[in-house]
Design an enzyme around this catalytic site. Structure first.
Site, mmCIF file in Angstrom:
data_model
loop_
_atom_site.group_PDB
_atom_site.id
_atom_site.type_symbol
_atom_site.label_atom_id
_atom_site.label_comp_id
_atom_site.label_asym_id
_atom_site.label_seq_id
_atom_site.Cartn_x
_atom_site.Cartn_y
_atom_site.Cartn_z
ATOM 1 N N THR A 7 0.883 -1.178 0.000
ATOM 2 C CA THR A 7 0.000 0.000 0.000
ATOM 3 C C THR A 7 0.917 1.224 0.000
ATOM 4 O O THR A 7 1.105 1.854 1.038
ATOM 5 C CB THR A 7 -0.941 0.036 1.227
ATOM 6 O OG1 THR A 7 -0.157 -0.208 2.409
ATOM 7 C CG2 THR A 7 -2.024 -0.992 1.130
ATOM 8 N N CYS A 16 7.587 1.619 6.972
ATOM 9 C CA CYS A 16 6.329 1.753 7.720
ATOM 10 C C CYS A 16 6.138 3.101 8.412
ATOM 11 O O CYS A 16 5.170 3.806 8.131
ATOM 12 C CB CYS A 16 6.227 0.636 8.754
ATOM 13 S SG CYS A 16 5.960 -0.957 7.993
HETATM 14 C C1 UDX Z 1 7.999 -1.190 12.262
HETATM 15 C C2 UDX Z 1 7.178 -1.734 13.440
HETATM 16 O O1 UDX Z 1 8.048 -1.893 14.561
HETATM 17 C C3 UDX Z 1 6.490 -3.035 13.067
HETATM 18 O O2 UDX Z 1 5.667 -3.480 14.137
HETATM 19 C C4 UDX Z 1 5.620 -2.760 11.833
HETATM 20 O O3 UDX Z 1 4.901 -3.868 11.447
HETATM 21 C C5 UDX Z 1 6.486 -2.245 10.698
HETATM 22 O O4 UDX Z 1 7.153 -1.048 11.125
HETATM 23 P P1 UDX Z 1 10.354 -1.696 11.130
HETATM 24 O O5 UDX Z 1 10.057 -0.547 10.230
HETATM 25 O O6 UDX Z 1 10.862 -2.961 10.551
HETATM 26 O O7 UDX Z 1 9.054 -2.093 11.984
HETATM 27 O O8 UDX Z 1 11.480 -1.202 12.148
HETATM 28 P P2 UDX Z 1 11.617 -0.783 13.691
HETATM 29 O O9 UDX Z 1 12.550 -1.714 14.349
HETATM 30 O O10 UDX Z 1 10.309 -0.596 14.324
HETATM 31 O O11 UDX Z 1 12.379 0.620 13.518
HETATM 32 C C6 UDX Z 1 11.849 1.685 12.747
HETATM 33 C C7 UDX Z 1 12.755 2.879 12.772
HETATM 34 O O12 UDX Z 1 12.759 3.478 14.061
HETATM 35 C C8 UDX Z 1 14.227 2.610 12.441
HETATM 36 O O13 UDX Z 1 14.694 3.614 11.570
HETATM 37 C C9 UDX Z 1 14.931 2.682 13.787
HETATM 38 O O14 UDX Z 1 16.272 3.080 13.669
HETATM 39 C C10 UDX Z 1 14.093 3.729 14.494
HETATM 40 N N1 UDX Z 1 14.134 3.638 15.955
HETATM 41 C C11 UDX Z 1 13.606 2.562 16.602
HETATM 42 C C12 UDX Z 1 14.675 4.681 16.700
HETATM 43 O O15 UDX Z 1 15.146 5.688 16.136
HETATM 44 N N2 UDX Z 1 14.643 4.606 18.056
HETATM 45 C C13 UDX Z 1 14.129 3.552 18.724
HETATM 46 O O16 UDX Z 1 14.145 3.570 19.970
HETATM 47 C C14 UDX Z 1 13.590 2.489 17.972
#
Ligand code: UDX
Length: 450
Positions: free
Chosen positions: A93, A273
């Site tokens: 999507t 996401c």
């Molecule tokens: C996310 C959701 O966690 C998941 O449940 C959903 O289905 C898809 O989107 P994802 O995008 O794979 O998953 O990564 P995630 O580990 O959640 O991290 C997303 C972003 O946030 C990354 O760029 C990460 O570096 C950043 N992040 C994460 C931070 O900057 N600080 C944090 O404390 C945690």
């Protein structure tokens, strides 16, 4: 159970593989025939730890098969009027021009399902979709069946995924909760039966209405993004006061009402996401007359945070970076993936090259993806991508860490000191040990780390 998964992308493939590993008969469909041909040979198109092992085992057991169209997939699956087939929609999507979710692939899948349905089925939406999409899918399938003069019993449910890239297999087999959105008792019973083997306690199977399930997905991702943006703002305040955000974070996170997760400050969130889902939720709120003040703030803070490292570098080295060599460690949007969608490295590297710097980058797995993303900069020689982190740092005026790969902690920093031109480290994820680096004579700057 007999299951068709529409979409062999990240979510579809993980779903198909994990469902087929628990004795379900699964056919995974994708419109890209070359992808299907490769999958049949066990070649996985994405980097996801553990996925290949699950796919290989399910192919070997005969529980996982592939097909290049919904129609062929359904024929392969077969229909038995005594048994209800499950059809998962797990297609992309993408973000539409106005920021809302583009439903064209979801509705195309619904149309083809309606044209091909050969027996009773439950259609389950796994794609991240705005509130009300299940009704649109239901309408499309019903319309196709009406045109075929077919009377086949079907229902549409919502079952959003919460898979983190790099940890998707573990998330599927050990979920916090599984959200099942349906108004039908029969559908609810079927989906509870399907997912029972994946949870330790029945209370982890959360059954709600369809629209509630659709909103849970967006609200969850937006909440996580909010925590990150909030913490990034606090880190900026810490910078001004010269206090350490890591101590503030520990103090906040140990309050059981707050908890420690997703409070790591850094150089902005990326991925497929968070950025897209926050914007889509903004549009959803606006569509019903709610001014999304908080969500807009989350997005603006993230955009600003992606400039953080560049601003730090300019503050130390000046605006004109002509003749300066900057080494960037980490290109993927987070560790354990080669995904570079909305990665903070993109904003940083483009800004550095624009300011005249020569950039040399490294990433443990995202090199191939980066070669596409930065094709222009590679062509005009402004960027080089090395296979080795230390080689990338040779003669650098500064090393900038953008993605917190575990491997960067294992670097021999004495060797790094001998390799670089100037011992300067900018740590965009507060990943390295400032004391150890300072002891070796490095100048170190983290995010809000005093
Ligand atoms: C996310 C959701 O966690 C998941 O449940 C959903 O289905 C898809 O989107 P994802 O995008 O794979 O998953 O990564 P995630 O580990 O959640 O991290 C997303 C972003 O946030 C990354 O760029 C990460 O570096 C950043 N992040 C994460 C931070 O900057 N600080 C944090 O404390 C945690």
């Amino acid at each position: 159970m007999k299951i068709l998964v529409v979409g062999a992308g990240y979510v579809g493939l993980v779903t198909a593989a994990c469902l087929s590993s628990k004795d379900n008969q699964v056919i995974c469909v994708d419109t890209d025939p070359s992808k299907i041909a490769r999958l049949e040979k066990g070649i996985i198109p994405i980097y996801e730890p553990g996925l290949k092992e699950v796919v290989d085992a399910s192919i070997a057991s005969g529980n996982l098969k592939f097909s290049d169209s919904i129609k062929n997939g359904m024929t392969k699956l077969g229909s038995d009027s005594a048994e209800v087939n499950l059809i998962f929609i797990a297609v992309g999507t993408p973000q539409g021009e106005d920021g809302s979710a583009d439903l064209r692939y979801v509705l195309a899948a619904a149309k083809e399902i309606g044209q091909s349905l050969n027996g009773p089925a439950i259609v389950i939406n796994k794609s991240t979709v705005p509130v009300g999409t299940a009704d649109l899918v239901k309408g499309e399938i019903a319309w196709q069946l009406f045109q075929r003069k077919c009377f086949i019993d079907f229902d549409v449910a919502s079952n959003p995924e919460f898979l983190k890239e790099g940890a998707a297999i573990d998330d599927f087999f050990n979920p916090d909760r599984i959200v099942i959105g349906t108004e039908s008792e029969t559908t609810k019973a079927q989906l509870i039966k399907l997912y029972q083997p994946y949870v330790k306690q029945a209370s982890q199977l959360l059954t709600v209405g369809v629209k509630e399930a659709e909103l849970i997905k967006y609200a969850s991702n937006a909440m996580l993004a909010t925590r990150i943006s909030f913490m990034n703002e606090i880190a900026n305040v810490c910078d001004r006061f010269g206090i350490n955000v890591e101590d503030v974070r520990a103090g906040m996170g140990s309050d059981s009402r707050i908890g420690p997760a997703f409070l790591r400050p850094g150089c902005g969130y990326g991925g497929s996401c968070f950025p897209k889902d926050v914007q889509a939720l903004v549009r959803i709120a606006q569509s019903v007359g709610v001014d999304p003040i908080v969500l807009n703030g989350v997005e603006s803070r993230n955009k600003k945070q992606k400039q953080y490292l560049f601003e730090q570098i300019v503050a130390k080295m000046g605006k004109d970076l002509d003749g300066r060599k900057i080494c960037v460690w980490g290109l993927a949007f987070k560790p354990d993936t080669d995904d570079m969608r909305e990665a903070s490295s993109i904003d940083l590297i483009r800004a550095l090259c624009h300011a005249g710097a020569a950039v040399t980058a490294h990433d443990p797995v995202a090199k191939e993806v980066a070669e596409h993303v930065f094709a222009d900069l590679l062509r005009n020689g402004k960027l080089k991508i090395e296979d080795d982190a230390l080689a990338a740092a040779k003669d650098a005026d500064a090393v900038v860490l953008v993605t917190e790969w575990a491997a960067y902690k294992q670097i021999d920093f004495k060797k790094l000191k001998a390799t670089v031109k100037a011992p300067v480290v900018f740590d965009g994820r507060n990943h390295l040990d400032p004391a150890a680096l300072k002891a070796l004579g490095f100048s170190y700057a983290g995010v809000g780390r005093a």
